[in-house]
Design a protein around this motif. Structure first.
Motif, PDB file in Angstrom:
ATOM      1  N   ASP A  69       0.832  -1.199   0.000  1.00  0.00           N
ATOM      2  CA  ASP A  69       0.000   0.000   0.000  1.00  0.00           C
ATOM      3  C   ASP A  69       0.870   1.254   0.000  1.00  0.00           C
ATOM      4  OD1 ASP A  69      -0.536   1.055   3.261  1.00  0.00           O
ATOM      5  OD2 ASP A  69       0.665  -0.718   2.817  1.00  0.00           O
ATOM      6  N   TRP A  70       0.338   2.322  -0.618  1.00  0.00           N
ATOM      7  CA  TRP A  70       1.076   3.571  -0.743  1.00  0.00           C
ATOM      8  C   TRP A  70       1.375   4.178   0.619  1.00  0.00           C
ATOM      9  CZ3 TRP A  70       4.467   6.080  -3.134  1.00  0.00           C
ATOM     10  CH2 TRP A  70       4.575   7.457  -3.086  1.00  0.00           C
ATOM     11  N   GLY A  71       0.539   3.904   1.613  1.00  0.00           N
ATOM     12  CA  GLY A  71       0.790   4.440   2.946  1.00  0.00           C
ATOM     13  C   GLY A  71       2.172   4.072   3.453  1.00  0.00           C
ATOM     14  N   ARG A  72       2.548   2.816   3.339  1.00  0.00           N
ATOM     15  CA  ARG A  72       3.877   2.382   3.773  1.00  0.00           C
ATOM     16  C   ARG A  72       4.964   2.978   2.872  1.00  0.00           C
ATOM     17  NH1 ARG A  72       7.795  -1.292   2.675  1.00  0.00           N
ATOM     18  NH2 ARG A  72       9.082  -1.890   4.430  1.00  0.00           N
ATOM     19  N   ILE A  73       4.735   2.938   1.571  1.00  0.00           N
ATOM     20  CA  ILE A  73       5.717   3.478   0.627  1.00  0.00           C
ATOM     21  C   ILE A  73       5.902   4.973   0.886  1.00  0.00           C
ATOM     22  CG2 ILE A  73       6.177   3.945  -1.814  1.00  0.00           C
ATOM     23  CD1 ILE A  73       4.626   1.314  -2.404  1.00  0.00           C
ATOM     24  N   ARG A  74       4.801   5.688   1.115  1.00  0.00           N
ATOM     25  CA  ARG A  74       4.873   7.126   1.376  1.00  0.00           C
ATOM     26  C   ARG A  74       5.669   7.416   2.653  1.00  0.00           C
ATOM     27  NH1 ARG A  74      -0.440   8.578   1.175  1.00  0.00           N
ATOM     28  NH2 ARG A  74      -0.648   8.177   3.369  1.00  0.00           N
ATOM     29  N   GLU A  75       5.465   6.605   3.694  1.00  0.00           N
ATOM     30  CA  GLU A  75       6.204   6.826   4.942  1.00  0.00           C
ATOM     31  C   GLU A  75       7.694   6.541   4.770  1.00  0.00           C
ATOM     32  OE1 GLU A  75       5.210   8.492   7.584  1.00  0.00           O
ATOM     33  OE2 GLU A  75       3.419   8.740   6.353  1.00  0.00           O
ATOM     34  N   VAL A  76       8.015   5.492   4.036  1.00  0.00           N
ATOM     35  CA  VAL A  76       9.425   5.191   3.753  1.00  0.00           C
ATOM     36  C   VAL A  76      10.034   6.340   2.949  1.00  0.00           C
ATOM     37  CG1 VAL A  76      10.956   3.655   2.450  1.00  0.00           C
ATOM     38  CG2 VAL A  76       9.181   2.690   3.926  1.00  0.00           C
ATOM     39  N   ALA A  77       9.293   6.821   1.931  1.00  0.00           N
ATOM     40  CA  ALA A  77       9.781   7.923   1.099  1.00  0.00           C
ATOM     41  C   ALA A  77       9.925   9.198   1.924  1.00  0.00           C
ATOM     42  CB  ALA A  77       8.828   8.151  -0.071  1.00  0.00           C
ATOM     43  N   ARG A  78       8.954   9.478   2.777  1.00  0.00           N
ATOM     44  CA  ARG A  78       9.006  10.677   3.624  1.00  0.00           C
ATOM     45  C   ARG A  78      10.249  10.648   4.509  1.00  0.00           C
ATOM     46  NH1 ARG A  78       5.339  14.290   5.944  1.00  0.00           N
ATOM     47  NH2 ARG A  78       3.552  13.208   5.079  1.00  0.00           N
ATOM     48  N   ARG A  79      10.488   9.540   5.136  1.00  0.00           N
ATOM     49  CA  ARG A  79      11.659   9.405   6.016  1.00  0.00           C
ATOM     50  C   ARG A  79      12.963   9.562   5.215  1.00  0.00           C
ATOM     51  NH1 ARG A  79      10.311   4.996   8.234  1.00  0.00           N
ATOM     52  NH2 ARG A  79      11.533   3.578   6.947  1.00  0.00           N
ATOM     53  N   ALA A  80      13.022   8.940   4.049  1.00  0.00           N
ATOM     54  CA  ALA A  80      14.225   9.027   3.219  1.00  0.00           C
ATOM     55  C   ALA A  80      14.468  10.465   2.766  1.00  0.00           C
ATOM     56  CB  ALA A  80      14.106   8.101   2.009  1.00  0.00           C
ATOM     57  N   VAL A  81      13.421  11.166   2.365  1.00  0.00           N
ATOM     58  CA  VAL A  81      13.540  12.565   1.927  1.00  0.00           C
ATOM     59  C   VAL A  81      14.062  13.420   3.077  1.00  0.00           C
ATOM     60  CG1 VAL A  81      12.158  14.612   1.352  1.00  0.00           C
ATOM     61  CG2 VAL A  81      11.855  12.490   0.059  1.00  0.00           C
ATOM     62  N   GLU A  83      15.751  12.456   5.709  1.00  0.00           N
ATOM     63  CA  GLU A  83      17.134  12.074   6.025  1.00  0.00           C
ATOM     64  C   GLU A  83      18.127  12.698   5.041  1.00  0.00           C
ATOM     65  OE1 GLU A  83      17.088   7.809   6.125  1.00  0.00           O
ATOM     66  OE2 GLU A  83      16.084   7.741   8.071  1.00  0.00           O
ATOM     67  N   LEU A  84      17.665  12.947   3.811  1.00  0.00           N
ATOM     68  CA  LEU A  84      18.518  13.584   2.799  1.00  0.00           C
ATOM     69  C   LEU A  84      18.488  15.109   2.902  1.00  0.00           C
ATOM     70  CD1 LEU A  84      17.721  11.316  -0.282  1.00  0.00           C
ATOM     71  CD2 LEU A  84      19.877  11.448   0.982  1.00  0.00           C
ATOM     72  N   GLY A  85      17.724  15.650   3.848  1.00  0.00           N
ATOM     73  CA  GLY A  85      17.688  17.090   4.060  1.00  0.00           C
ATOM     74  C   GLY A  85      16.518  17.807   3.429  1.00  0.00           C
ATOM     75  N   GLY A  86      15.533  17.064   2.939  1.00  0.00           N
ATOM     76  CA  GLY A  86      14.376  17.684   2.303  1.00  0.00           C
ATOM     77  C   GLY A  86      13.242  17.932   3.271  1.00  0.00           C
ATOM     78  N   ARG A  87      12.270  18.669   2.782  1.00  0.00           N
ATOM     79  CA  ARG A  87      11.068  18.981   3.564  1.00  0.00           C
ATOM     80  C   ARG A  87       9.857  18.547   2.751  1.00  0.00           C
ATOM     81  NH1 ARG A  87       8.760  24.968   4.782  1.00  0.00           N
ATOM     82  NH2 ARG A  87       6.715  24.270   5.418  1.00  0.00           N
ATOM     83  N   VAL A  88       9.048  17.651   3.288  1.00  0.00           N
ATOM     84  CA  VAL A  88       7.853  17.187   2.589  1.00  0.00           C
ATOM     85  C   VAL A  88       6.808  18.294   2.642  1.00  0.00           C
ATOM     86  CG1 VAL A  88       5.993  15.487   2.551  1.00  0.00           C
ATOM     87  CG2 VAL A  88       8.341  14.766   3.046  1.00  0.00           C
ATOM     88  N   GLU A  89       6.361  18.713   1.468  1.00  0.00           N
ATOM     89  CA  GLU A  89       5.372  19.778   1.358  1.00  0.00           C
ATOM     90  C   GLU A  89       3.951  19.222   1.222  1.00  0.00           C
ATOM     91  OE1 GLU A  89       6.207  22.849   1.763  1.00  0.00           O
ATOM     92  OE2 GLU A  89       8.380  22.695   1.517  1.00  0.00           O
ATOM     93  N   ARG A  90       3.833  18.096   0.513  1.00  0.00           N
ATOM     94  CA  ARG A  90       2.513  17.496   0.299  1.00  0.00           C
ATOM     95  C   ARG A  90       2.677  15.994   0.120  1.00  0.00           C
ATOM     96  NH1 ARG A  90      -0.050  20.447  -4.185  1.00  0.00           N
ATOM     97  NH2 ARG A  90       0.863  18.967  -5.617  1.00  0.00           N
TER      98      ARG A  90
END
Length: 159
Positions: A69-81, A83-90
């Motif tokens: 499910d995208w929920g898990r993928i989105r959380e993994v992506a959010r954490r990775a972003v 950790e790389l110094g990004g800010r999730v906007e949406r």
């Protein structure tokens, strides 16, 4: 026209020019977001990469994922972003947009991810908002993000 009226006119013209410049710089007409269900194509400048492009100059590979499910993928992506110094906007059901700022001049780069459930991949797009060249920063960012996502989201049926 009196002196004070002339000064007011100058202020209004300056404000109008500033607002016009701000609109051009922000790129609001062509800002982040999906276009007909896909990531935006890259402009003809070398400061953008996207897995939904067809030309080699801008092309990066999407990240293969298991049918999760995208929920898990989105959380993994959010954490990775982050950790790389990004800010999730949406973060939406099948889309994530994040921003990164350069250290010295604070220029903004946009990073976008789109889950293609049918293709079982995460598509990536990273682009500088301003300028012509980014000295490979967006390609390096996507490479680092791909590595992190692949480690956590690898499809066990397609190693």
């Amino acid at each position: 026209m009196g002196n004070s009226a002339l000064e007011r006119l100058k202020r209004w013209l300056a404000l109008g020019g500033f607002l016009g410049l701000a609109a051009c710089v922000s790129g609001s007409a062509d800002g982040p977001g999906l276009r007909q269900g896909r990531l935006r194509p890259c402009p003809p400048k070398p400061n953008c990469v996207c897995s939904e492009m067809t030309d080699g100059a801008h092309l990066v590979s999407p990240v293969p994922v298991a049918a999760e499910d995208w929920g898990r993928i989105r959380e993994v992506a959010r954490r990775a972003v982050e950790e790389l110094g990004g800010r999730v906007e949406r973060a939406e059901e099948n889309y994530l947009w994040a921003t990164f700022r350069s250290r010295i001049f604070r220029f903004v780069d946009d990073l976008e991810l789109r889950l293609d459930e049918k293709g079982k991949v995460v598509h990536l797009r990273s682009a500088a908002r301003l300028g012509y060249s980014d000295f490979g920063v967006n390609r390096k960012r996507v490479s680092a993000l791909r590595k992190r996502l692949e480690e956590e989201l690898r499809d066990p049926e397609n190693p």
